[in-house]
Structures are given as structure tokens and as C-alpha cells.
Design a protein around this motif. Structure first.
Motif, PDB file in Angstrom:
ATOM      1  N   HIS A 162       3.695  27.469  41.722  1.00 46.88           N
ATOM      2  CA  HIS A 162       3.002  27.737  42.987  1.00 46.88           C
ATOM      3  C   HIS A 162       2.657  26.421  43.682  1.00 46.88           C
ATOM      4  CE1 HIS A 162      -0.239  26.942  40.134  1.00 46.88           C
ATOM      5  NE2 HIS A 162      -1.008  26.640  41.158  1.00 46.88           N
ATOM      6  N   ASP A 164      -0.674  24.855  45.844  1.00 48.98           N
ATOM      7  CA  ASP A 164      -2.099  25.156  46.020  1.00 48.98           C
ATOM      8  C   ASP A 164      -2.441  25.325  47.488  1.00 48.98           C
ATOM      9  OD1 ASP A 164      -2.544  24.953  43.322  1.00 48.98           O
ATOM     10  OD2 ASP A 164      -3.364  22.918  43.401  1.00 48.98           O
ATOM     11  N   HIS A 231       4.010  23.369  41.223  1.00 45.97           N
ATOM     12  CA  HIS A 231       3.559  23.097  39.855  1.00 45.97           C
ATOM     13  C   HIS A 231       3.310  24.382  39.082  1.00 45.97           C
ATOM     14  CE1 HIS A 231       0.022  23.290  42.474  1.00 45.97           C
ATOM     15  NE2 HIS A 231      -0.692  23.669  41.429  1.00 45.97           N
TER      16      HIS A 231
HETATM   17 FE   LIG Z   1      -2.411  25.027  41.272  1.00 43.48          FE
END
Ligand SMILES: [Fe+2]
Length: 288
Positions: A162, A164, A231
Motif C-alpha cells: 500500500h 500511506d 510498502h
Molecule cells: Fe503504511
């Protein structure tokens, strides 16, 4: 600011990282290394940040509260946390949904007598984080459920690829998985102008050429800029939990999570969430 019987300086390896003395050469040297790492690929690890006393204290506190962890229903999400778009090709990254497991020990499980809180509320820690990130002023995140939490990655669980939504994440690993549970990231895979869907698709289909696996040990502090770097935490293939302390700082005072997202992730909301939501609604209606 609550009064703490525990000296937060004792929880950090203060000889190596003199947070209480920003003029010290070791502080300045650590800072320039961290800034260079963040500049280079958005990820900096400060090895052995916690003292051995600090690590055992924080780990004990997390393990004592382990039974209180809340696990939200297993959900499949794409890397953008957005909904499906049937107008796109089936292999478009926005249409690739991966499993994600979320388990958290929330802030309200800790009180002011805990070492974890003493460290979180220590002004010298916030000043250090500010200096690392080059921010003029940060604030304690005002959310009473999620401002300082422990992520519990149980055996068999993973936190899939994903990006952030928040600019930076501050974490301290308290316990590694005996096997698996690795943090991996593809530095600067997208940028503010370009989603770089082809590169995202390549990583999602197993191309590891742009992927870095982080060496992370219990007691390390990690600063991560996750807006542009895809990540994940790989599956915990060991027999016990991986435990990660997450401390959130905000760029404005009085920030608090939405009722909907807080309830979904943490299984509870407080009067403060409901009141903040009501104020948002009132503020919005004034602007209409
Ligand atoms: Fe994250």
C-alpha cells in the motif's frame, strides 16, 4: 502534560542518541545521517534507539495488554485504499485487491503511569522527530484511541502492499517475527505528478527489482515517508506475534480520527470523536 514517574531519557540509548542535548555532536551527526537517508529514499532506521531497559519495558507493557488487541475483519484493499473501478482493465493496480490483517492495542489501554506514554509525551522525543523531518512544530496527535498504538501481526498475518495517506510514520519494533514479517518498500515508486501504474503493477506481480527489504531489529526507531514508496510487511511465518509500536504526531493541534475509520480499525470511538465529528458537520454546513 501528564506527570510521569518514569524518566523517559532512561528508555532511550541516551549515550548514543543524546536527545536531551541537541547541541551535542552525536545528536547533530545522527540528525544529518537520518536526513540524508530520508532525502535519498524516504526511509531512515535509527539502530538501537531504545535502551535495553526501554525495550524490555515497552515490550512488557505491550505483551501485558495483548489480550485487549482489537482485530478488524479481514478486508481486501487495493494499494490506494480506494474502491473498485470496473471501467479499468482487470489487471490495473486500482483493481488488484490484496488481503490485509489489522490488529491493534489502542492508546486507551495505556495510562499515564506507563513507560510507553512517558516516552510518547517526552518533549525531547518530539523535538528530535521534528528535527529529523525538518518540521517547525509537531503536536501530539489528539486521538485518544489511536495516537500511540501497537500493531500486532499474528502468525499467518500480513500487511499487504500500500501507499500511506499520511506523510510520515514513526515506529519502534518491539518484537520481530521468528520468520517472515519483513518490512519491504519500493522507494519513490510514484511521485506527486505521476501514479506510475506500470511500476506499481510490476511490484504487485512479484517483480522485486525495485524492492528493498529493511534490516530492522527490536529497539530500532524507523522514520518512513510512505506517500510515494509502496510498502508492505510480509507474512509472519513464525509461531509468535510481531509487535510494532506506532507513535503519531500531527502538524496541527487538535487533530482526531473520523468516527467511521476509527470504529472500523479500532472497534471503538469516544465522546471526543463524536464531538469532533459534530463540529466538522457544523463547520461544513456554515460553508455551504
Ligand atoms: Fe503504511
Amino acid at each position: 502534560m501528564p506527570e510521569h514517574p518514569i524518566d523517559p531519557a532512561s528508555l532511550v540509548d541516551i549515550a548514543r542518541y543524546p536527545l536531551d542535548n541537541p547541541q551535542d555532536d552525536r545528536y547533530c551527526k545522527a540528525l544529518s545521517l537520518i536526513r540524508a537517508r530520508l532525502e535519498q529514499d524516504g526511509c531512515a532506521v535509527i539502530p538501537g534507539f531504545l535502551s535495553s531497559r526501554g525495550l524490555s519495558h515497552l515490550l512488557d507493557e505491550a505483551q501485558e495488554r495483548r489480550a485487549l488487541a482489537y482485530f478488524s475483519a479481514n478486508k481486501k484493499t487495493n494499494v490506494y485504499f480506494s474502491s473498485d473501478d470496473a471501467s479499468l482493465a482487470e489487471d490495473h493496480p486500482r483493481r488488484i485487491f490484496l488481503e490485509r490483517t489489522n490488529g491493534f492495542i489502542t492508546s486507551d489501554c495505556y495510562d499515564d503511569s506507563t513507560a510507553s506514554r512517558a516516552l510518547y509525551y517526552w518533549p525531547a522525543l518530539m523535538k528530535f522527530i521534528q528535527d529529523c523531518l525538518g518540521k517547525d512544530q509537531l503536536y501530539i496527535y489528539d486521538d485518544p484511541v489511536s495516537n500511540m498504538i501497537v500493531n500486532v501481526l499474528t502468525p499467518g498475518s500480513q500487511f499487504n502492499w500500500h501507499f500511506d495517506t499520511n506523510e510520515f510514520t514513526i515506529t519502534m519494533l518491539l518484537k520481530s517475527a521468528a520468520s517472515g514479517g519483513h518490512f519491504e518498500y519500493a522507494p519513490n515508486l510514484r511521485n506527486a505528478e505521476d501514479e506510475c501504474y506500470e511500476d506499481v503493477r510490476a511490484v504487485l506481480s512479484g517483480d522485486a527489482r525495485q524492492v528493498t527489504r529493511l534490516k530492522l531489529a527490536p529497539g530500532d526507531l524507523q522514520l518512513f515517508l510512505g506517500r510515494f514508496s509502496l510498502h508492505r510487511v510480509t507474512k509472519n511465518t513464525g509461531p509468535s506475534d510481531r509487535l510494532l509500536l506506532i507513535m503519531s504526531f500531527a502538524e496541527k493541534p487538535g487533530m482526531i480520527g473520523s468516527v467511521e475509520r476509527t470504529r472500523e480499525l479500532y472497534g471503538k470511538v469516544t465522546d471526543a470523536h463524536l464531538e469532533a465529528q459534530a463540529q466538522r458537520v457544523r463547520a461544513d454546513s456554515l460553508m455551504d
